[in-house]
Design a protein around this motif. Structure first.
Motif, short mmCIF file in Angstrom:
data_model
loop_
_atom_site.label_atom_id
_atom_site.label_comp_id
_atom_site.label_asym_id
_atom_site.label_seq_id
_atom_site.Cartn_x
_atom_site.Cartn_y
_atom_site.Cartn_z
N ALA A 111 0.82 -1.22 0.00
CA ALA A 111 0.00 0.00 0.00
C ALA A 111 0.84 1.26 0.00
O ALA A 111 0.33 2.36 -0.20
CB ALA A 111 -0.95 0.01 1.20
N GLY A 112 2.13 1.13 0.24
CA GLY A 112 3.00 2.32 0.26
C GLY A 112 3.67 2.46 1.60
O GLY A 112 4.25 1.52 2.12
N SER A 113 3.56 3.65 2.17
CA SER A 113 4.23 3.92 3.44
C SER A 113 3.80 2.93 4.51
O SER A 113 2.61 2.71 4.72
CB SER A 113 3.91 5.33 3.93
OG SER A 113 4.43 6.29 3.04
N PHE A 114 4.76 2.31 5.13
CA PHE A 114 4.52 1.44 6.29
C PHE A 114 5.80 1.43 7.09
O PHE A 114 6.86 1.02 6.60
CB PHE A 114 4.14 0.01 5.89
CG PHE A 114 3.92 -0.87 7.10
CD1 PHE A 114 2.68 -0.89 7.72
CD2 PHE A 114 4.95 -1.63 7.63
CE1 PHE A 114 2.48 -1.67 8.86
CE2 PHE A 114 4.76 -2.40 8.75
CZ PHE A 114 3.51 -2.43 9.37
N ARG A 115 5.71 1.87 8.34
CA ARG A 115 6.89 1.91 9.21
C ARG A 115 6.43 1.83 10.66
O ARG A 115 5.43 2.44 11.06
CB ARG A 115 7.67 3.19 8.98
CG ARG A 115 8.89 3.29 9.86
CD ARG A 115 9.87 4.34 9.44
NE ARG A 115 10.98 4.35 10.36
CZ ARG A 115 12.01 3.53 10.31
NH1 ARG A 115 12.10 2.65 9.34
NH2 ARG A 115 12.97 3.59 11.20
N ILE A 116 7.19 1.07 11.45
CA ILE A 116 6.95 0.95 12.89
C ILE A 116 8.15 1.54 13.61
O ILE A 116 9.30 1.17 13.32
CB ILE A 116 6.76 -0.52 13.31
CG1 ILE A 116 5.61 -1.16 12.53
CG2 ILE A 116 6.55 -0.63 14.82
CD1 ILE A 116 5.50 -2.67 12.71
N VAL A 143 1.28 4.24 8.28
CA VAL A 143 0.74 3.29 7.31
C VAL A 143 -0.20 4.00 6.34
O VAL A 143 -0.96 4.88 6.74
CB VAL A 143 0.03 2.11 8.03
CG1 VAL A 143 -1.13 2.59 8.86
CG2 VAL A 143 -0.41 1.04 7.06
N ALA A 144 -0.11 3.62 5.06
CA ALA A 144 -0.99 4.20 4.04
C ALA A 144 -2.11 3.23 3.66
O ALA A 144 -2.94 3.56 2.84
CB ALA A 144 -0.17 4.54 2.80
N PRO A 150 -0.60 8.62 5.65
CA PRO A 150 0.59 8.04 6.26
C PRO A 150 1.34 8.99 7.19
O PRO A 150 2.36 9.56 6.83
CB PRO A 150 1.44 7.62 5.06
CG PRO A 150 1.01 8.55 3.97
CD PRO A 150 -0.43 8.87 4.23
N VAL A 151 0.78 9.19 8.37
CA VAL A 151 1.45 9.97 9.41
C VAL A 151 1.61 9.07 10.63
O VAL A 151 0.77 8.20 10.87
CB VAL A 151 0.66 11.25 9.78
CG1 VAL A 151 0.58 12.19 8.60
CG2 VAL A 151 -0.71 10.92 10.29
N PRO A 152 2.67 9.24 11.40
CA PRO A 152 2.87 8.39 12.58
C PRO A 152 1.71 8.55 13.57
O PRO A 152 1.31 9.66 13.90
CB PRO A 152 4.17 8.91 13.19
CG PRO A 152 4.85 9.66 12.09
CD PRO A 152 3.76 10.20 11.21
N LYS A 153 1.18 7.41 14.01
CA LYS A 153 0.10 7.40 14.99
C LYS A 153 0.51 6.49 16.14
O LYS A 153 1.17 5.48 15.94
CB LYS A 153 -1.20 6.90 14.35
CG LYS A 153 -1.72 7.82 13.27
CD LYS A 153 -2.96 7.26 12.63
CE LYS A 153 -3.38 8.16 11.47
NZ LYS A 153 -4.28 7.49 10.56
N PRO A 154 0.07 6.83 17.36
CA PRO A 154 0.47 6.03 18.53
C PRO A 154 -0.32 4.72 18.65
O PRO A 154 -1.53 4.69 18.46
CB PRO A 154 0.18 6.96 19.71
CG PRO A 154 -0.93 7.85 19.22
CD PRO A 154 -0.71 8.00 17.75
N PHE A 155 0.40 3.67 18.97
CA PHE A 155 -0.17 2.34 19.19
C PHE A 155 0.52 1.70 20.38
O PHE A 155 1.63 2.08 20.75
CB PHE A 155 0.09 1.43 17.98
CG PHE A 155 -0.77 1.72 16.78
CD1 PHE A 155 -1.87 0.93 16.50
CD2 PHE A 155 -0.46 2.76 15.92
CE1 PHE A 155 -2.67 1.19 15.38
CE2 PHE A 155 -1.24 3.03 14.81
CZ PHE A 155 -2.34 2.23 14.55
#
Length: 184
Positions: A111-116, A143-144, A150-155
């Motif tokens: 899907a594109g941007s994905f980063r942890i 994640v896109a 795709p902006v960093p979100k808290p988990f």
């Protein structure tokens, strides 16, 4: 159908909360352990699992499915809780079984941007039994997938690990989104 999905999401949320609370209870028990209490895992396996978690995150951030696959439990009971492609699918769901989990990872990566980006300073690895452990880590996930910006979100990432004849493997990956603080 929606009732079953709602029940599944509710059960997953309860399981995740139980994992968090269990970790907190175990942490407290470690500090005030009763005489004769023995930790189910010594420091060696806990460090091994911590290193394996870092290796898993590095592979995920490279979108390296083959490397990720080596760290996932080969079982129909492997569970990944994540966003679905459409709201009609329930918005969030449990993806069960190694092949299904790996397919969902492939869709996330494609899907594109994905980063942890885990907050390793807050990582906790706790042995539940000699063959089961939990990793708890606050993280920012970008994640896109499914039309997300795709902006960093808290988990909160909660992973269950199982000891297999081939070593420790991730059995469950639950990424709980942290809701924004309400503005009063």
């Amino acid at each position: 159908m929606r009732s079953n999905k709602s029940s599944l999401i509710g059960a997953i949320a309860i399981t995740a909360l139980a994992s968090i609370l269990t970790g907190a209870a175990i942490t407290q028990a470690q500090r005030t352990a009763a005489p004769g209490y023995t930790e189910p895992l010594d420091i060696g396996p806990l460090k091994e699992i911590s290193a394996l978690y870092r290796k898993l995150i590095e592979a995920e951030n490279r979108h390296d499915l083959a490397d990720v696959r080596t760290m996932v439990w080969d079982s129909p009971s492997t569970l990944f809780v994540a966003k679905t492609a459409t709201a009609a699918e329930g918005n969030w769901a449990g993806f069960w079984g190694t092949d299904v989990v790996m397919h969902h990872f492939a869709e996330l990566y494609a899907a594109g941007s994905f980063r942890i980006d885990p907050d390793y300073d807050k990582e906790r690895v706790i042995g539940l039994t000699p063959d089961v452990a939990v990793t708890y880590v606050p993280a920012k996930i970008t994640v896109a997938y499914a039309g997300q910006t795709p902006v960093p979100k808290p988990f909160l990432m909660i992973l269950n690990w199982i000891r297999t004849p081939k070593g420790w493997r991730m059995a469950t990956d639950i990424a709980l989104p942290i809701p924004p603080v309400p503005h009063l």
